[in-house]
Design a protein around this motif. Sequence first.
Motif, PDB file in Angstrom:
ATOM      1  N   ASN A  28      -0.701 -57.139 -10.265  1.00 35.08           N
ATOM      2  CA  ASN A  28      -1.545 -57.485 -11.586  1.00 35.08           C
ATOM      3  C   ASN A  28      -2.441 -58.536 -10.860  1.00 35.08           C
ATOM      4  OD1 ASN A  28      -2.614 -57.597 -13.946  1.00 35.08           O
ATOM      5  ND2 ASN A  28      -0.985 -58.725 -14.837  1.00 35.08           N
ATOM      6  N   LEU A  29      -3.360 -58.103 -10.031  1.00 37.60           N
ATOM      7  CA  LEU A  29      -4.291 -59.116  -9.211  1.00 37.60           C
ATOM      8  C   LEU A  29      -5.169 -59.789 -10.217  1.00 37.60           C
ATOM      9  CD1 LEU A  29      -5.026 -56.769  -6.487  1.00 37.60           C
ATOM     10  CD2 LEU A  29      -3.730 -58.716  -6.337  1.00 37.60           C
ATOM     11  N   LEU A  30      -5.626 -59.269 -11.258  1.00 39.38           N
ATOM     12  CA  LEU A  30      -6.577 -60.003 -12.114  1.00 39.38           C
ATOM     13  C   LEU A  30      -5.867 -59.694 -13.673  1.00 39.38           C
ATOM     14  CD1 LEU A  30      -8.876 -61.665 -12.448  1.00 39.38           C
ATOM     15  CD2 LEU A  30     -10.101 -59.870 -12.092  1.00 39.38           C
ATOM     16  N   PRO A  31      -4.840 -60.573 -14.061  1.00 46.19           N
ATOM     17  CA  PRO A  31      -4.438 -60.015 -15.373  1.00 46.19           C
ATOM     18  C   PRO A  31      -5.250 -60.190 -16.680  1.00 46.19           C
ATOM     19  CG  PRO A  31      -3.293 -61.698 -14.376  1.00 46.19           C
ATOM     20  CD  PRO A  31      -4.519 -61.695 -13.781  1.00 46.19           C
ATOM     21  N   ALA A  32      -4.955 -59.574 -17.924  1.00 46.11           N
ATOM     22  CA  ALA A  32      -5.760 -59.374 -18.744  1.00 46.11           C
ATOM     23  C   ALA A  32      -5.832 -60.822 -19.641  1.00 46.11           C
ATOM     24  CB  ALA A  32      -5.170 -58.608 -20.127  1.00 46.11           C
ATOM     25  N   SER A  33      -4.861 -61.664 -19.487  1.00 47.70           N
ATOM     26  CA  SER A  33      -4.950 -63.106 -20.052  1.00 47.70           C
ATOM     27  C   SER A  33      -5.986 -63.808 -19.242  1.00 47.70           C
ATOM     28  CB  SER A  33      -3.557 -63.806 -20.002  1.00 47.70           C
ATOM     29  OG  SER A  33      -3.039 -63.643 -18.648  1.00 47.70           O
ATOM     30  N   SER A  34      -6.016 -63.798 -17.895  1.00 43.22           N
ATOM     31  CA  SER A  34      -7.014 -64.533 -17.345  1.00 43.22           C
ATOM     32  C   SER A  34      -8.507 -63.764 -17.653  1.00 43.22           C
ATOM     33  CB  SER A  34      -6.894 -64.202 -15.804  1.00 43.22           C
ATOM     34  OG  SER A  34      -5.644 -64.781 -15.274  1.00 43.22           O
ATOM     35  N   LEU A  35      -8.729 -62.905 -17.966  1.00 38.57           N
ATOM     36  CA  LEU A  35     -10.083 -62.194 -18.375  1.00 38.57           C
ATOM     37  C   LEU A  35     -10.670 -62.571 -19.689  1.00 38.57           C
ATOM     38  CD1 LEU A  35      -9.383 -58.572 -16.990  1.00 38.57           C
ATOM     39  CD2 LEU A  35     -10.951 -60.468 -16.021  1.00 38.57           C
ATOM     40  N   LYS A  36      -9.511 -62.752 -20.489  1.00 35.90           N
ATOM     41  CA  LYS A  36      -9.555 -63.161 -22.061  1.00 35.90           C
ATOM     42  C   LYS A  36     -10.084 -64.722 -21.779  1.00 35.90           C
ATOM     43  CE  LYS A  36      -7.778 -63.964 -26.507  1.00 35.90           C
ATOM     44  NZ  LYS A  36      -6.604 -64.057 -27.387  1.00 35.90           N
ATOM     45  N   GLY A  37      -9.314 -65.568 -21.036  1.00 37.32           N
ATOM     46  CA  GLY A  37      -9.449 -66.794 -21.048  1.00 37.32           C
ATOM     47  C   GLY A  37     -10.607 -67.098 -20.354  1.00 37.32           C
ATOM     48  N   LEU A  38     -11.445 -66.466 -19.120  1.00 41.08           N
ATOM     49  CA  LEU A  38     -12.623 -66.707 -18.951  1.00 41.08           C
ATOM     50  C   LEU A  38     -13.770 -66.219 -19.728  1.00 41.08           C
ATOM     51  CD1 LEU A  38     -11.940 -64.766 -15.319  1.00 41.08           C
ATOM     52  CD2 LEU A  38     -12.513 -67.326 -15.839  1.00 41.08           C
ATOM     53  N   SER A  42     -16.572 -69.054 -21.396  1.00 39.15           N
ATOM     54  CA  SER A  42     -17.891 -68.581 -21.420  1.00 39.15           C
ATOM     55  C   SER A  42     -18.558 -68.769 -22.776  1.00 39.15           C
ATOM     56  CB  SER A  42     -17.981 -67.179 -20.728  1.00 39.15           C
ATOM     57  OG  SER A  42     -19.408 -66.836 -20.730  1.00 39.15           O
ATOM     58  N   ALA A  43     -17.839 -68.194 -23.756  1.00 36.59           N
ATOM     59  CA  ALA A  43     -18.301 -68.244 -25.102  1.00 36.59           C
ATOM     60  C   ALA A  43     -18.630 -69.507 -25.605  1.00 36.59           C
ATOM     61  CB  ALA A  43     -17.321 -67.288 -26.013  1.00 36.59           C
ATOM     62  N   GLU A  44     -17.433 -70.345 -25.216  1.00 39.25           N
ATOM     63  CA  GLU A  44     -17.449 -72.015 -25.758  1.00 39.25           C
ATOM     64  C   GLU A  44     -18.707 -72.479 -25.048  1.00 39.25           C
ATOM     65  OE1 GLU A  44     -13.501 -73.182 -24.473  1.00 39.25           O
ATOM     66  OE2 GLU A  44     -12.717 -72.474 -26.591  1.00 39.25           O
ATOM     67  N   ARG A  45     -19.090 -72.117 -23.872  1.00 37.84           N
ATOM     68  CA  ARG A  45     -20.273 -72.815 -23.190  1.00 37.84           C
ATOM     69  C   ARG A  45     -21.460 -72.321 -23.818  1.00 37.84           C
ATOM     70  NH1 ARG A  45     -20.422 -71.104 -18.284  1.00 37.84           N
ATOM     71  NH2 ARG A  45     -18.339 -69.960 -18.361  1.00 37.84           N
ATOM     72  N   LEU A  46     -21.447 -70.918 -24.111  1.00 40.28           N
ATOM     73  CA  LEU A  46     -22.809 -70.399 -24.817  1.00 40.28           C
ATOM     74  C   LEU A  46     -23.051 -70.653 -26.061  1.00 40.28           C
ATOM     75  CD1 LEU A  46     -22.518 -66.737 -23.292  1.00 40.28           C
ATOM     76  CD2 LEU A  46     -24.189 -68.470 -22.673  1.00 40.28           C
ATOM     77  N   ALA A  66      -8.828 -59.699 -33.006  1.00 38.65           N
ATOM     78  CA  ALA A  66      -8.895 -58.293 -33.330  1.00 38.65           C
ATOM     79  C   ALA A  66      -9.091 -57.564 -32.096  1.00 38.65           C
ATOM     80  CB  ALA A  66      -9.944 -58.094 -34.149  1.00 38.65           C
ATOM     81  N   TRP A  67      -9.051 -58.075 -30.938  1.00 38.70           N
ATOM     82  CA  TRP A  67      -9.429 -57.563 -29.519  1.00 38.70           C
ATOM     83  C   TRP A  67      -8.428 -57.560 -28.716  1.00 38.70           C
ATOM     84  CZ3 TRP A  67     -13.705 -54.912 -30.246  1.00 38.70           C
ATOM     85  CH2 TRP A  67     -14.623 -55.058 -31.303  1.00 38.70           C
ATOM     86  N   GLY A  68      -8.325 -56.467 -27.763  1.00 41.56           N
ATOM     87  CA  GLY A  68      -7.465 -56.591 -26.742  1.00 41.56           C
ATOM     88  C   GLY A  68      -7.948 -56.359 -25.459  1.00 41.56           C
TER      89      GLY A  68
END
Length: 190
Positions: A28-38, A42-46, A66-68
């Motif tokens: 699991n080189l790039l986990p779902a939790s990391s992608l969601k956090g990134l 980004s949304a908080e900065r935008l 509502a998203w996975g």
Amino acid sequence: MTITFHGPFRVATGTGRPGIDAAVDPDNLLPASSLKGLMRDSAERLLPGLPQLVETVFGGPRRPTAWGWEPARFGDEKPEVARRARVRLDGETGAARRDHLLFGEEVWARTAEFTVTQHGPLPHTEGPPLDRDGHLTVLACAAAGVHSLGADRRRGMGWVDCTPEEPAVDDELIARLTTLAEQWRNHQHA
């Protein structure tokens, strides 16, 4: 979403193993939790000053999303996991500091893909109504705003581009995000 890597990256597991201080999970080189956090970051900065809008899309302590997110898939070209050593230098002597040698793993890949899928009903908002297109606008723009991931980003690792497939980020989608943010700001000040 497609991620294009411009160098190595490391999303460490938080535990080492013999000979490695910062290990990655080869399964699991790039986990779902990391992608969601990134994407959330980004949304908080935008969308500065609009935490309720970000929470409506990404969820929060009292509100599920509502998203996975799925973990990254690397396709046919298997990523290479390599070792990297890092040493901390003494500012006065310029020599390596005692007990400051770190061995970490880094991942080399060209591209990866991940999917964000709706898995539940869209939540009721405390602001202006936010339909599925509004959610997708925030998600796509947040993904496009991700340009680094993992550890040692200030040391040249983890530089990426993230490109959403649907909806594509173009002038129209950016205008839609701007309008959405304006509506939420106006609602806050009403």
